[in-house]
Design a protein around this motif. Structure first.
Motif, PDB file in Angstrom:
ATOM      1  N   THR A  70      18.007   4.074  -6.940  1.00 34.72           N
ATOM      2  CA  THR A  70      17.506   4.971  -5.909  1.00 34.72           C
ATOM      3  C   THR A  70      16.069   5.385  -6.199  1.00 34.72           C
ATOM      4  O   THR A  70      15.225   5.416  -5.298  1.00 34.72           O
ATOM      5  N   ASN A  74      15.109   3.245  -2.691  1.00 40.38           N
ATOM      6  CA  ASN A  74      15.276   4.414  -1.814  1.00 40.38           C
ATOM      7  C   ASN A  74      16.765   4.760  -1.735  1.00 40.38           C
ATOM      8  O   ASN A  74      17.585   4.184  -2.446  1.00 40.38           O
ATOM      9  N   LEU A  75      17.100   5.697  -0.849  1.00 41.29           N
ATOM     10  CA  LEU A  75      18.502   6.114  -0.739  1.00 41.29           C
ATOM     11  C   LEU A  75      19.409   4.953  -0.373  1.00 41.29           C
ATOM     12  O   LEU A  75      20.532   4.853  -0.868  1.00 41.29           O
ATOM     13  N   LEU A 104      18.676  12.718  -3.687  1.00 39.22           N
ATOM     14  CA  LEU A 104      17.821  13.375  -2.696  1.00 39.22           C
ATOM     15  C   LEU A 104      16.540  13.905  -3.330  1.00 39.22           C
ATOM     16  O   LEU A 104      15.465  13.835  -2.716  1.00 39.22           O
ATOM     17  N   HIS A 107      13.868   9.753  -5.136  1.00 41.16           N
ATOM     18  CA  HIS A 107      14.119   8.422  -4.595  1.00 41.16           C
ATOM     19  C   HIS A 107      12.796   7.801  -4.146  1.00 41.16           C
ATOM     20  O   HIS A 107      11.847   8.508  -3.801  1.00 41.16           O
ATOM     21  N   GLY A 238      10.423  13.586   6.919  1.00 38.26           N
ATOM     22  CA  GLY A 238      10.264  12.701   5.774  1.00 38.26           C
ATOM     23  C   GLY A 238       8.884  12.780   5.164  1.00 38.26           C
ATOM     24  O   GLY A 238       7.914  13.167   5.812  1.00 38.26           O
ATOM     25  N   SER A 272      12.815  15.123   4.737  1.00 44.77           N
ATOM     26  CA  SER A 272      13.794  14.436   5.593  1.00 44.77           C
ATOM     27  C   SER A 272      15.148  15.146   5.499  1.00 44.77           C
ATOM     28  O   SER A 272      16.189  14.520   5.286  1.00 44.77           O
ATOM     29  N   ASP A 276      18.461  12.553   5.659  1.00 39.75           N
ATOM     30  CA  ASP A 276      18.881  12.201   4.301  1.00 39.75           C
ATOM     31  C   ASP A 276      20.115  12.997   3.864  1.00 39.75           C
ATOM     32  O   ASP A 276      21.005  12.469   3.202  1.00 39.75           O
TER      33      ASP A 276
END
Length: 321
Positions: A70, A74-75, A104, A107, A238, A272, A276
């Protein structure tokens, strides 16, 4: 009136499919790499090596692989690992919430901290802050919940892995392809639901209301009044979008270094918020932990940073120099 209503489902599917195609390009190579590594025994080897670190955080060894992926991607990259390891993961709601909050907080650091640097902030400072706060928050959640016997019920991730492969062990190539197709289909449906929810919130005015409510909170943490609305947009939409706005505005309005530092720290730790958060909540995390408590901790950290960077402090004088 009728035509726009009829056009909306098609537009919704187009937007969701475009977003899905973007994340699929990230997720599928990661899922394939993890599957190959799992077949070769590399995942188990890495898990054993990282077990002591994750043990200190109250998490299983596989959590290290999920968080590391992550942080670097990213997520969706992290969720790809969750999907691949779902049959072997045994997490409680507390552990899922802790790991989700860590994801969260930190990432896609290579990309997002490059945006922070372009916006005038310190990529090293904000990146380190995200990692340290994420790890500390995760440990606090798991150990507090374990001691208080909160959120200890198990989380089932079988829906993400695919019903046919949820029985344990590493599937053969055919089983993996089927499970992957099921997982990607489920993620596509989640993206459609997220887009629909975000549109509904915008239509109801909830997004604008949230922006107005957040504005005084952001000013409480030392942001200049004209920077607070742009930071709020980043918190909602974001870091990439909010960072782009701040880059553009800072070139026109010449924000102080302190404002740029505080704004980019805010965006790095808490951005975000709607999309998210819903994504991680879908894995079984507690919304109270990953949104309310995480938000309160972020606010406390930002108030502390604002106090440490006041003009009369050593850090504040360095920023003003």
């Amino acid at each position: 009136m009728t035509a726009p209503v009829l056009r909306y489902p098609a537009e919704l599917l187009r937007r969701a499919t475009r977003m899905f195609a973007t994340v699929a390009k990230i997720m599928l190579p990661v899922m394939l790499a993890v599957y190959v590594a799992e077949r070769l025994g590399l995942v188990a080897l890495a898990g054993r090596g990282l077990a002591p670190v994750m043990g200190m955080l109250g998490l299983p060894p596989e959590a290290a692989i999920i968080w590391a992926t992550t942080v670097l991607t990213n997520l969706y990259g992290g969720i790809a690992i969750v999907a691949t390891l779902a049959s072997d993961l045994q997490l409680s709601v507390a552990q899922t919430s802790a790991l989700g909050a860590m994801m969260l907080f930190a990432h896609n650091l290579p990309t997002e901290q490059a945006i922070v640097r372009k916006a005038g902030g310190s990529a090293l400072l904000t990146g380190s802050l995200r990692l340290l706060v994420g790890a500390g928050f995760g440990a606090a959640v798991t150990w507090t919940c374990q001691l208080a016997d909160w959120l200890q019920q198990p989380v089932s991730l079988a829906w993400l892995q695919g019903v046919g492969s949820a029985g344990g062990g590493t599937p053969d190539a055919g089983g993996w392809l089927l499970a992957t197709a099921q997982s990607m289909g489920m993620i596509w449906l989640i993206i459609i639901a997220l887009v629909l929810l975000l549109d509904a919130l915008e239509w109801m005015g909830a997004t604008r209301l949230f922006t107005r409510l957040l504005d005084p909170v952001l000013r409480l943490t030392g942001l200049e009044a004209h920077a607070a609305p742009l930071t709020t947009v980043g918190l909602l939409m974001g870091l990439t979008y909010g960072g782009a706005l701040i880059i553009d505005a800072s070139q026109r309005e010449h924000y102080s270094r302190r404002t740029l530092l505080l704004a980019t720290c805010w965006l790095s730790l808490f951005h975000s918020v709607i999309e998210d958060t819903l994504l991680i909540a879908a894995l079984g995390a507690s919304i109270w932990v990953i949104l309310v408590v995480r938000g309160a901790i972020t606010l406390a950290i930002m108030i502390a940073l604002a106090a440490l960077t006041l003009p009369h402090t050593r850090w504040g004088r360095r920023l003003a120099a």
